[in-house]
Scaffold this motif. Structure first.
Motif, PDB file in Angstrom:
ATOM      1  N   ILE A  22       0.854  -1.192   0.000  1.00 15.42           N
ATOM      2  CA  ILE A  22       0.000   0.000   0.000  1.00 15.42           C
ATOM      3  C   ILE A  22       0.884   1.233   0.000  1.00 15.42           C
ATOM      4  N   SER A  26      -2.660   5.487  -0.936  1.00 12.28           N
ATOM      5  CA  SER A  26      -3.710   4.469  -0.812  1.00 12.28           C
ATOM      6  C   SER A  26      -3.822   3.568  -2.019  1.00 12.28           C
ATOM      7  N   HIS A  27      -3.034   3.757  -3.065  1.00 13.44           N
ATOM      8  CA  HIS A  27      -3.052   2.843  -4.201  1.00 13.44           C
ATOM      9  C   HIS A  27      -2.130   1.651  -3.918  1.00 13.44           C
ATOM     10  N   ASN A  28      -2.331   0.585  -4.680  1.00 12.95           N
ATOM     11  CA  ASN A  28      -1.603  -0.661  -4.464  1.00 12.95           C
ATOM     12  C   ASN A  28      -0.682  -0.964  -5.635  1.00 12.95           C
ATOM     13  N   ASN A 148      -0.786  -5.367   1.826  1.00 16.69           N
ATOM     14  CA  ASN A 148      -2.256  -5.388   1.774  1.00 16.69           C
ATOM     15  C   ASN A 148      -2.741  -6.830   1.851  1.00 16.69           C
TER      16      ASN A 148
END
Length: 729
Positions: A22, A26-28, A148
């Protein structure tokens, strides 16, 4: 589930996330993909140099987007490290799902370690391929990003739900079917990729390779990995930092940067955020439901557009075919005229040929006869006939005088077809309007101060809104039937004031108006309620009569005296109706017998518009009547004879008819006296005064007289007139 698949794929490699991390935005990203897009920064921009100078505020430093532009605003296909002249520009590429990514300037050294354990170059920078936010990594490198685990679990369940054959995870183009799975690497391989990427030598020789199906089961049965702290890898997450919005461990609270932050129990915050997510999903679910309904509406629009297109094309073809038919009919008419002219010319020329042929034959015969006479040698005999022959020759010569040898008809046709206006009209043939070219007019406003009623008339006035910029071509005024029924049009035109006459007395009407132009019609105005006046009998009795309707009468009926007097040319009974119809209120009228011969049986009463006209009134179910002779009368409806009553009619007698639609009954009078009881009950609907008679009877309508039983009004159907041309009785 398939609609969720895009959420489970890495924006860089386009495959399902493998060990997703992460980012602070907040993007993966997959760990391997994150390492592949690292960019090395100059020493001056390192976190250590920033902390040494006092400018560092966190473990991750976001680069100034003005200094480091890794996203091409001009979409040129290239990204550049614009803040430093020494940094080489690196071509940017696109991932399988269309997100722009940036490969490293130098390829990473070959290693068999996992991406998380492989060394990361110093002063490395990573840019999110989705939001293009850049940050500089600290000494922990990619290990500083949390893993994540939730996303891994979702992907696991999603892959388990798909029954498709397992594919190789390392094939670059079309993935081949996997033949083995490495339990240590947790990767499915096809044979070529296994030989290339997982050779059976060195440390990899100790890895256990199993069949793909067994690997799927072992992956499914493997225990869930516990999420550990990124700062203290041996500690599990046990609390939640409210300020940083991230899970932390006890060691972070005791000696880390979260020691002074507000923290809450991990389980409580887990439940709270689940509840918040569920509430947010409810709103999103409503939007998704609306979107589905909107898609259904759009698909219905597609179907409707197709149906309307077919209908419009059919209408257009029909209109063009009608024009072609009209042109063909006109063509036939013009050809008929040409043929007529052709026949006329031929007839005239042929008649002249015939006339000249006969005359020439006569002239030739006379010439031959005269030549033979000249050959005679008898003087006395010659002289006896010479004078007559000379006169005949001169007379015949005169007959061939001027005009005789001139054709009576020319060979040219004195007809010229002027088709230029029609051709011009055909070239100008186009659709009258395009609905999207201009809007519809605004809703008209009823001017209450100018709207009023008088007796059984109503005057309405309206106007366009003051700020309206769309002109109206006209207006449509609608009224109901005074009994809460359907609206009907009573006026269509350009005027903004209209008076409607012939309404029912003591009735409540609803009125509304709308505007129209070439584009369409406006919404209706607000509905206006109108109340007509009470009936003033004394004022209205003097004008209460009607005329007979020649349009509805039998062909044997003879009308005179402005259609106020009626008789018949046949010995059989024939029916005639009045022009006025009644559907509400109380109505009375009188008729007088002008002629009564041979004791016939005329009938008087009311009827529907579609009553039979060639039999006595009352023979069918469309008429209610009283028929009477010189001694007695009967009531008749649907050929049923009832209530024989003494008392008949003679010349000069007066018959009265009382139609009470409030009480729904019908009563008859002879010479101002009621004839029998109430003739009919339960009478409702639309009725017209009616009479049936033969050639032995003549009847006329009478204006009402003020007496004991004549006390009600004949009403006319409503009609609309312009206010400046209002009709007065």
């Amino acid at each position: 589930m398939e609609e969720m698949e895009e959420e489970l794929k890495c924006p860089v490699c386009g495959s399902f996330y493998r060990e997703p991390i992460i980012l602070p935005c907040s993007h993966n990203l997959c760990q391997a993909c994150a390492r592949n897009i690292l960019v090395q920064t100059p020493e001056s921009e390192s976190p250590q140099s920033r902390r040494a100078s006092g400018s560092g505020v966190s473990d991750y430093d976001y680069l100034d987007l003005d200094k480091m532009s890794l996203y091409s605003e001009a979409d040129s296909g290239y990204g550049s490290y614009g803040g430093f002249a020494s940094a080489p520009t690196t071509p940017c590429q696109k991932s399988p799902n269309g997100v722009r990514v940036f490969p490293p300037a130098m390829p990473p050294p070959a290693t068999h370690l996992s991406p998380a354990l492989a060394p990361v170059p110093r002063n490395s920078c990573i840019t999110c391929p989705q939001c293009h936010r850049s940050l500089i990594l600290d000494d922990r490198g990619l290990r500083g990003f949390p893993k994540n685990r939730v996303l891994e679990g979702v992907i696991d369940r999603y892959q388990q739900s798909k029954a498709a054959a397992l594919k190789c995870q390392l094939c670059e183009k079309a993935p081949k079917e996997a033949t083995v799975m490495c339990e240590q690497c947790d990767v499915f391989y096809c044979d070529p990729c296994r030989l290339r990427c997982h050779p059976p030598r060195g440390p990899l020789a100790k890895h256990r390779l199993v069949p793909p199906a067994q690997g799927r089961v072992s992956r499914r049965l493997s225990p869930r990995k516990v999420s550990t702290c990124t700062d203290h890898e041996l500690e599990n997450h046990s609390m939640y930092c409210v300020q940083c919005k991230m899970p932390v461990c006890y060691q972070c609270l005791e000696e880390g940067k979260h020691s002074s932050h507000e923290v809450k129990a991990l389980g409580a915050m887990w439940k709270l955020h689940k509840s918040q997510l569920s509430q947010a999903l409810n709103g999103l679910s409503d939007r998704a439901k609306e979107a589905k309904e909107f898609l259904v509406q759009l698909r219905n629009m597609v179907q409707q557009i197709q149906e309307n297109s077919v209908e419009f094309e059919a209408c257009l073809v029909a209109q063009c075919d009608a024009l072609i038919d009209a042109l063909n009919r006109r063509k036939a008419q013009l050809l008929a005229r040409v043929n007529k002219e052709h026949e006329h010319k031929l007839k005239v020329v042929r008649d002249q040929i015939s006339h000249c042929t006969v005359k020439l034959r006569q002239t030739t015969g006379l010439m031959e006869y005269c030549l033979e006479v000249i050959k005679e040698n008898d003087p006395s005999g010659f002289l006896q006939i010479s004078d007559a022959l000379i006169r005949r020759v001169h007379l015949t010569e005169d007959q061939w005088g001027k005009g005789t040898l001139t054709p009576r008809m020319t060979t040219d046709f004195d007809l010229s077809l002027d088709n230029s206006p029609l051709l011009q009209s055909i070239h100008q043939l186009d659709f009258v309007q395009v609905k999207a070219s201009s809007p519809v007019p605004a809703t008209p406003i009823l001017q209450l101060e100018e709207c009023c009623t008088h007796n059984n008339s109503a005057t309405l006035s309206w106007k366009q809104p003051p700020l309206s910029t769309v002109p109206a071509d006209g207006y449509i005024l609608e009224l109901d039937d005074g009994n809460g029924g359907q609206f009907r049009e009573v006026y269509v035109g350009k005027e903004t004031m209209c008076t409607v006459d012939g309404l029912h007395f003591n009735s409540t009407y609803n009125a509304r108006v709308k505007a129209f132009n070439k584009t369409g019609v406006s919404p209706y105005s607000k509905t206006l309620v109108l109340q007509t006046s009470e009936v003033d009998i004394k004022k209205l009795l003097a004008v209460a009569w009607f005329a007979f309707d020649p349009g509805s009468a039998h062909s044997d009926i003879i009308l005179s005296n402005d259609n106020l007097t009626v008789t018949c040319s046949s010995y059989d009974d024939r029916v005639v109706l009045g022009k006025t119809g009644f559907s509400k209120g109380v109505h009375y009228w009188e008729l007088t017998v002008d002629r009564y011969d041979n004791h016939p049986d005329p009938a008087f009463g009311v009827a529907r518009m579609d009553v039979m006209k060639d039999v006595m009134l009352g023979k069918d179910d469309k008429a209610w009547a009283m028929y009477v002779d010189n001694n007695r009368s009967w009531f008749m409806h649907n050929n049923s004879h009832t209530n024989r009553t003494e008392g008949g009619i003679a010349k000069g007698a007066t018959i009265g008819v009382l139609l009470d639609l409030n009480r729904k009954n019908l009563t008859f009078f002879i010479n101002d006296e009621q004839q029998g009881p109430i003739a009919f009950d339960n009478v409702e609907g639309l009725f017209f005064p009616a009479v049936s008679l033969n050639r032995n009877v003549q009847v006329s309508t009478l204006p009402l007289r003020l007496n004991s039983c004549c006390w009600l009004l004949v009403q006319r159907p409503p009609r609309a007139v312009q206010s400046n041309r209002r009709e007065r009785s």
